[in-house]
Design an enzyme around this catalytic site. Structure first.
Site, PDB file in Angstrom:
ATOM      1  N   ASP A   9     -29.140   1.428  38.206  1.00  0.00           N
ATOM      2  CA  ASP A   9     -29.202   1.825  39.691  1.00  0.00           C
ATOM      3  C   ASP A   9     -29.956   3.233  39.701  1.00  0.00           C
ATOM      4  OD1 ASP A   9     -28.190  -0.481  41.221  1.00  0.00           O
ATOM      5  OD2 ASP A   9     -26.733  -0.295  39.626  1.00  0.00           O
ATOM      6  N   HIS A  11     -32.681   4.218  41.269  1.00  0.00           N
ATOM      7  CA  HIS A  11     -32.929   4.241  42.772  1.00  0.00           C
ATOM      8  C   HIS A  11     -33.968   5.520  43.185  1.00  0.00           C
ATOM      9  CE1 HIS A  11     -31.071   0.622  44.208  1.00  0.00           C
ATOM     10  NE2 HIS A  11     -30.056   0.882  43.452  1.00  0.00           N
ATOM     11  N   ASP A  38     -33.241  -1.470  39.083  1.00  0.00           N
ATOM     12  CA  ASP A  38     -33.091  -0.914  40.445  1.00  0.00           C
ATOM     13  C   ASP A  38     -33.731   0.654  40.220  1.00  0.00           C
ATOM     14  OD1 ASP A  38     -32.325  -2.931  41.672  1.00  0.00           O
ATOM     15  OD2 ASP A  38     -30.331  -2.489  41.808  1.00  0.00           O
ATOM     16  N   ASN A  68     -33.068  -6.122  41.301  1.00  0.00           N
ATOM     17  CA  ASN A  68     -33.418  -6.748  42.552  1.00  0.00           C
ATOM     18  C   ASN A  68     -34.187  -5.903  43.585  1.00  0.00           C
ATOM     19  OD1 ASN A  68     -30.831  -5.402  43.005  1.00  0.00           O
ATOM     20  ND2 ASN A  68     -30.447  -6.326  44.665  1.00  0.00           N
ATOM     21  N   HIS A  69     -33.999  -4.734  43.567  1.00  0.00           N
ATOM     22  CA  HIS A  69     -34.737  -3.903  44.144  1.00  0.00           C
ATOM     23  C   HIS A  69     -36.347  -3.710  43.636  1.00  0.00           C
ATOM     24  CE1 HIS A  69     -32.076  -1.869  47.079  1.00  0.00           C
ATOM     25  NE2 HIS A  69     -30.911  -2.277  46.154  1.00  0.00           N
TER      26      HIS A  69
END
Length: 129
Positions: A9, A11, A38, A68-69
């Protein structure tokens, strides 16, 4: 003893990723780094994070999984569905587009023309499979 380090994550937060790697004294000779996906969306610099992940995999034996991103970005590039576009934007995709392209639109609305230009630009940076 070899450490196994897992990070997820990110991001688009390249500064925090670099700081974390520095703080834990990551050393690819002694450590196995596993990146759990991610890398894009929400944060300010998805492109720099993706570039760093590519570097870590190619030069430091890291293992990178697709989150998933990241999959939403792949789907956006490979497909022209209105549903995929809306999901991508809904989940922070504007910030990803801004990091790859000169887009100053700070809200969650983007024209099809700008989105198509952004997709073409991103394709020049990434090999998507």
């Amino acid at each position: 003893m070899k450490r196994t380090i897992m990070i997820s994550d990110i991001h688009g937060c390249i500064d925090q990723l670099n700081q974390m790697l520095h703080c834990i004294k990551f050393n690819s000779i002694d450590d196995q780094l596993i990146l759990l996906g991610d890398y894009v969306d929400r944060g300010p610099n998805s492109k720099a994070v993706v570039d760093k992940v590519i570097e870590l995999v190619s030069m430091h034996n890291a293992i990178a999984l697709r989150g998933n991103h990241d999959q939403r970005l792949v789907d956006l590039i490979n497909n022209d569905s209105a549903l995929i576009r809306s999901k991508f934007i809904e989940h922070g995709g504007i910030q990803t587009l801004q990091s790859y392209c000169d887009i100053n639109n700070m809200n969650n609305e983007i024209s099809d023309e700008i989105l198509n230009q952004a997709k073409d630009t991103i394709k020049t940076f990434l090999v998507i499979t």
